[in-house]
Design an enzyme around this catalytic site. Sequence first.
Site, PDB file in Angstrom:
ATOM      1  CB  THR A   1      11.153  68.872  -5.169  1.00 24.69           C
ATOM      2  OG1 THR A   1      10.841  68.302  -3.976  1.00 24.69           O
ATOM      3  CG2 THR A   1      11.814  67.945  -6.160  1.00 24.69           C
TER       4      THR A   1
ATOM      5  CE1 TYR B   1       5.004  61.262   0.628  1.00 16.59           C
ATOM      6  CE2 TYR B   1       6.651  59.799   1.189  1.00 16.59           C
ATOM      7  CZ  TYR B   1       5.957  60.541   0.387  1.00 16.59           C
ATOM      8  OH  TYR B   1       6.501  61.114  -1.006  1.00 16.59           O
TER       9      TYR B   1
ATOM     10  CG  ASN C   1       4.576  64.417  -9.741  1.00 16.60           C
ATOM     11  OD1 ASN C   1       5.464  64.030  -9.499  1.00 16.60           O
ATOM     12  ND2 ASN C   1       4.502  65.790  -9.789  1.00 16.60           N
TER      13      ASN C   1
HETATM   14  N1  LIG Z   1      11.235  65.333  -3.781  1.00 17.08           N
HETATM   15  C1  LIG Z   1      11.363  64.057  -3.159  1.00 17.08           C
HETATM   16  O1  LIG Z   1      12.201  63.859  -2.503  1.00 17.08           O
HETATM   17  C2  LIG Z   1      10.362  62.831  -3.581  1.00 17.08           C
HETATM   18  C3  LIG Z   1      10.659  61.527  -2.768  1.00 17.08           C
HETATM   19  C4  LIG Z   1       9.702  60.645  -2.994  1.00 17.08           C
HETATM   20  C5  LIG Z   1       8.409  60.794  -3.594  1.00 17.08           C
HETATM   21  N2  LIG Z   1       8.272  62.053  -3.850  1.00 17.08           N
HETATM   22  C6  LIG Z   1       6.674  62.201  -4.601  1.00 17.08           C
HETATM   23  O2  LIG Z   1       6.956  63.008  -5.755  1.00 17.08           O
HETATM   24  C7  LIG Z   1       5.779  63.856  -6.170  1.00 17.08           C
HETATM   25  C8  LIG Z   1       6.225  65.151  -6.274  1.00 17.08           C
HETATM   26  O3  LIG Z   1       6.764  65.638  -5.362  1.00 17.08           O
HETATM   27  P1  LIG Z   1       7.564  67.064  -5.384  1.00 17.08           P
HETATM   28  O4  LIG Z   1       9.013  66.498  -4.622  1.00 17.08           O
HETATM   29  O5  LIG Z   1       7.912  67.489  -6.900  1.00 17.08           O
HETATM   30  O6  LIG Z   1       6.968  67.967  -4.546  1.00 17.08           O
HETATM   31  P2  LIG Z   1       6.644  69.452  -4.895  1.00 17.08           P
HETATM   32  O7  LIG Z   1       5.858  70.117  -3.626  1.00 17.08           O
HETATM   33  O8  LIG Z   1       7.991  70.035  -5.332  1.00 17.08           O
HETATM   34  O9  LIG Z   1       5.504  69.383  -5.985  1.00 17.08           O
HETATM   35  C9  LIG Z   1       4.198  69.014  -5.579  1.00 17.08           C
HETATM   36  C10 LIG Z   1       3.054  69.611  -6.768  1.00 17.08           C
HETATM   37  O10 LIG Z   1       1.813  69.074  -6.651  1.00 17.08           O
HETATM   38  C11 LIG Z   1       1.026  70.084  -6.592  1.00 17.08           C
HETATM   39  N3  LIG Z   1      -0.255  69.529  -5.469  1.00 17.08           N
HETATM   40  C12 LIG Z   1      -0.131  69.517  -4.196  1.00 17.08           C
HETATM   41  N4  LIG Z   1      -1.404  69.265  -3.838  1.00 17.08           N
HETATM   42  C13 LIG Z   1      -2.262  69.213  -4.895  1.00 17.08           C
HETATM   43  C14 LIG Z   1      -3.549  68.773  -5.432  1.00 17.08           C
HETATM   44  N5  LIG Z   1      -4.393  68.473  -4.350  1.00 17.08           N
HETATM   45  N6  LIG Z   1      -3.968  68.687  -6.402  1.00 17.08           N
HETATM   46  C15 LIG Z   1      -3.123  68.986  -7.515  1.00 17.08           C
HETATM   47  N7  LIG Z   1      -1.607  69.430  -7.284  1.00 17.08           N
HETATM   48  C16 LIG Z   1      -1.444  69.494  -6.029  1.00 17.08           C
HETATM   49  C17 LIG Z   1       1.717  71.304  -5.873  1.00 17.08           C
HETATM   50  O11 LIG Z   1       1.135  72.651  -6.102  1.00 17.08           O
HETATM   51  C18 LIG Z   1       3.103  71.195  -6.406  1.00 17.08           C
HETATM   52  O12 LIG Z   1       3.115  71.849  -7.551  1.00 17.08           O
HETATM   53  C19 LIG Z   1       4.802  63.606  -4.648  1.00 17.08           C
HETATM   54  O13 LIG Z   1       3.965  62.487  -5.045  1.00 17.08           O
HETATM   55  C20 LIG Z   1       6.002  63.123  -3.863  1.00 17.08           C
HETATM   56  O14 LIG Z   1       5.216  62.503  -2.646  1.00 17.08           O
HETATM   57  C21 LIG Z   1       9.081  63.168  -3.754  1.00 17.08           C
END
Ligand SMILES: NC(=O)c1ccc[n+]([C@@H]2O[C@H](COP(=O)([O-])OP(=O)(O)OC[C@H]3O[C@@H](n4cnc5c(N)ncnc54)[C@H](O)[C@@H]3O)[C@@H](O)[C@H]2O)c1
Length: 269
Positions: A196, A161, A93
Amino acid sequence: MTDFTSVQNKVAIVTGASDGLGKAIAKCYAENGMKVIVSDINTEKGSKVVEEIKATGGEASFFRTDVSQEEDVKAMVDFAIETYGRLDGIVNNAGISAESRPTHEYSISEFDRLTSIDLKGVFLGMKFGIEAILKSKSSSGFVVNVASLAGILGNSSMAIYTSAKHGVVGLTKSAALDYAPYNITVNAICPGTIKTSIWGNAPEEVIQQYAKLLSPNGRLGDPKEVAHLALFLASDLARYISGSAITVDAGSSAGKLTPTQWAHPEILE
Ligand SMILES: NC(=O)c1ccc[n+]([C@@H]2O[C@H](COP(=O)([O-])OP(=O)(O)OC[C@H]3O[C@@H](n4cnc5c(N)ncnc54)[C@H](O)[C@@H]3O)[C@@H](O)[C@H]2O)c1
């Protein structure tokens, strides 16, 4: 059986579990009786997630990992085996977003940084995680990769991305075929706009504008709404689902939104 008891005692790693979607997935897994390795680059926040899980009677351990680093990811999987003796699933994730710009304005270092986390990080989690699931002889192994709508649709101003997330969907589909004979399902979740911290410091009114623009039901998703799908995919209810990229987006990828004039709006009164 149509409940989630089949997940009980399964051991799973969730990367990027200190915040956002990963945190919601880790908590949801633990609430349903799974043993969870909460993995993240942020030790302080990740340790708090483990405390919260333990405070409600769940089982979890923290392991600091930078998913872009081969040695970290290998050590994370070794930790899962040392701690719980086996591995049944991994949720890849962890991910970052990039600033919005036209393709030619991205620097090569921005491309390298983003793809090293969002694409290579998923590959590394699959490589070492699947190896451990196979060695554990799990009868219901699973991989859940968190992609994005950007994994299935093009996006203006988001080329790097989008390329990484399309790569995640490609890894998912190919690995689903590799491991179908060995009791491992491999799926991708494609969230829409979920509330988030990936939204950074964007003001609330900007986020709400995005919600109205991008989400047909006019609101952002809640991380729990993604976690519920991740739970289903970890359960034995989903054993015939593999190689899928499943959207959680209130229908925003279903087609174009056009203004509609209702002939009888009074039905809503
Ligand atoms: N929130 C959205 O709208 C959304 C939409 C589509 C996809 N996503 C995807 O969902 C996933 C989670 O996103 P989110 O919204 O929870 O983001 P977020 O920023 O709330 O959480 C991401 C987490 O990943 C950790 N992280 C960042 N770089 C890292 C690394 N190199 N190694 C280990 N951990 C690392 C951060 O410390 C954080 O805890 C991502 O892959 C994102 O692309 C999110």
